[in-house]
Design a protein around this motif. Structure first.
Motif, short mmCIF file in Angstrom:
data_model
loop_
_atom_site.label_atom_id
_atom_site.label_comp_id
_atom_site.label_asym_id
_atom_site.label_seq_id
_atom_site.Cartn_x
_atom_site.Cartn_y
_atom_site.Cartn_z
N GLU A 173 9.28 -2.59 -5.15
CA GLU A 173 10.02 -1.79 -4.18
C GLU A 173 10.75 -0.62 -4.82
OE1 GLU A 173 12.58 -4.04 -1.70
OE2 GLU A 173 10.99 -5.31 -0.87
N PRO A 209 -3.76 0.20 -3.14
CA PRO A 209 -3.08 0.20 -4.43
C PRO A 209 -3.97 0.79 -5.52
CG PRO A 209 -2.95 -1.95 -3.35
CD PRO A 209 -3.93 -1.16 -2.58
N GLY A 244 9.68 1.23 -7.07
CA GLY A 244 8.71 2.27 -7.39
C GLY A 244 8.50 2.52 -8.87
N ARG A 284 0.84 -1.20 0.00
CA ARG A 284 0.00 0.00 0.00
C ARG A 284 0.87 1.25 0.00
NH1 ARG A 284 -4.19 0.83 4.81
NH2 ARG A 284 -2.30 0.43 6.01
N PRO A 285 0.76 2.09 -1.01
CA PRO A 285 1.50 3.36 -0.99
C PRO A 285 1.02 4.21 0.19
CG PRO A 285 0.57 2.92 -3.16
CD PRO A 285 -0.06 1.95 -2.22
N ARG A 286 1.94 4.63 1.05
CA ARG A 286 1.53 5.30 2.29
C ARG A 286 1.62 6.82 2.22
NH1 ARG A 286 5.29 2.35 6.47
NH2 ARG A 286 6.62 2.32 4.63
N ALA A 333 3.03 5.42 -7.74
CA ALA A 333 2.31 4.17 -8.02
C ALA A 333 1.21 4.39 -9.05
CB ALA A 333 1.71 3.62 -6.72
N THR A 386 2.88 -1.89 -6.84
CA THR A 386 4.17 -1.39 -7.34
C THR A 386 5.33 -2.09 -6.64
OG1 THR A 386 3.10 0.75 -7.64
CG2 THR A 386 5.48 0.70 -7.83
N GLU A 409 4.57 8.50 -2.82
CA GLU A 409 4.49 7.09 -3.18
C GLU A 409 3.20 6.81 -3.96
OE1 GLU A 409 4.78 4.70 0.30
OE2 GLU A 409 6.93 5.02 0.56
N ARG A 410 2.10 7.42 -3.52
CA ARG A 410 0.83 7.22 -4.22
C ARG A 410 0.89 7.78 -5.63
NH1 ARG A 410 -1.31 8.17 1.04
NH2 ARG A 410 -1.58 10.39 0.63
#
Length: 283
Positions: free
Chosen positions: A261, A240, A263, A156-158, A166, A259, A162-163
């Motif tokens: 690691e 995700p 990225g 889960r992109p936190r 992804a 995604t 990251e979001r």
């Protein structure tokens, strides 16, 4: 007039069963069966109606989940719904329903890990309460929750950056998949990518997980809709990246991508193609 505890907690029971099962109809069946058991029990022997009802509903949902997975053709993935069903009211202490993308990721956990995670993270039950519900020790429940949280957090992109990353990778992947570009897919898929597709025996789909960028890319190109007007709706939920794909206005698939690691690549793809499960998106 004393209010029946079942009606007080009905929304909680439905939401819990739905998050464990990933199926609206089966969650409703669990709630109905919980009601029947509640009305057949000696109320004087029930000290905590809420705990009793949650325990019954959880165990019924786990049993139903086991039966559904045994009888299903190929991988089972949750049924997408336009909005979280059920109303998180009264005693449901959570901000929102479990996001669909997270529900899909939870399918790769054991049933007990999934139930423990949902009870702890989504509904705020404590370890001792979950231990009584699942008939496990508090120490065992802590391990279940810990393993489940690690599994989810890795997928889960936190953070906002990251979001965003992804989402960008997911859009590149979907453009290549829907465009039938094997070269584009090979660029965005991780070498050890895994694809799980849920066709339910209704449409062409892999009956087992497919691993490897070459095999996954070729399968995706074979099942891509041809000569159709495509529309994509991305989910903004906590989880995700999730896309609902419509072909000529009709639901075609829901895809969830995880995604890697680094990225920059897709390490896991989950696709629901079963038209029965997509029916609720038609409106």
């Amino acid at each position: 007039m004393t209010h029946d505890p079942f009606h007080t907690h009905r929304n909680l029971l439905y939401s819990l069963a739905h998050d464990i099962l990933g199926s609206v109809g089966d969650a409703e069946d669990v709630v109905q069966e919980t009601w029947l058991r509640w009305h057949g029990v000696d109320r004087d022997r029930v000290d905590n109606p809420r705990a009793y009802l949650v325990r019954v509903a959880t165990r019924l949902a786990l049993n139903a989940r086991d039966r559904l997975h045994r009888e299903y053709a190929g991988p089972w993935l949750p049924e997408p719904v336009p909005d979280p069903a059920g109303d998180p009211a009264e005693d449901v202490a959570r901000a929102q329903a479990v996001a669909y993308g997270l529900m899909v990721v939870l399918e790769t956990l054991s049933p007990l890990e999934r139930a423990a995670f949902i009870l702890f993270e989504a509904f705020g039950f404590q370890h001792r309460e979950i231990a009584r519900i699942l008939d496990r020790s508090p120490a065992a429940v802590r391990q279940l929750v810990h393993r489940a949280r690690e599994h989810v957090q890795a997928r889960r992109p936190r953070f906002p950056e990251e979001r965003a990353a992804a989402q960008a990778v997911a859009e590149r992947f979907l453009d290549a998949a829907l465009g039938g570009s094997i070269a584009g897919l090979m660029e965005v898929l991780a070498p050890d990518v895994t694809l799980r597709t849920d066709g339910g025996g209704r449409v062409r789909a892999a009956l087992r997980p497919v691993t490897g960028s070459d095999r996954v890319s070729r399968l995706l190109v074979r099942v891509a809709p041809i000569d159709a007007e495509l529309t994509v709706r991305w989910s903004t939920g906590d989880g995700p990246p999730t896309a609902a794909v419509f072909a000529d206005g009709r639901p075609y698939a829901v895809l969830v991508t995880v995604t890697s690691e680094d990225g920059h690549h897709i390490s896991e793809v989950y696709g629901v193609l079963n038209p029965d499960k997509l029916a609720r998106l038609a409106g």
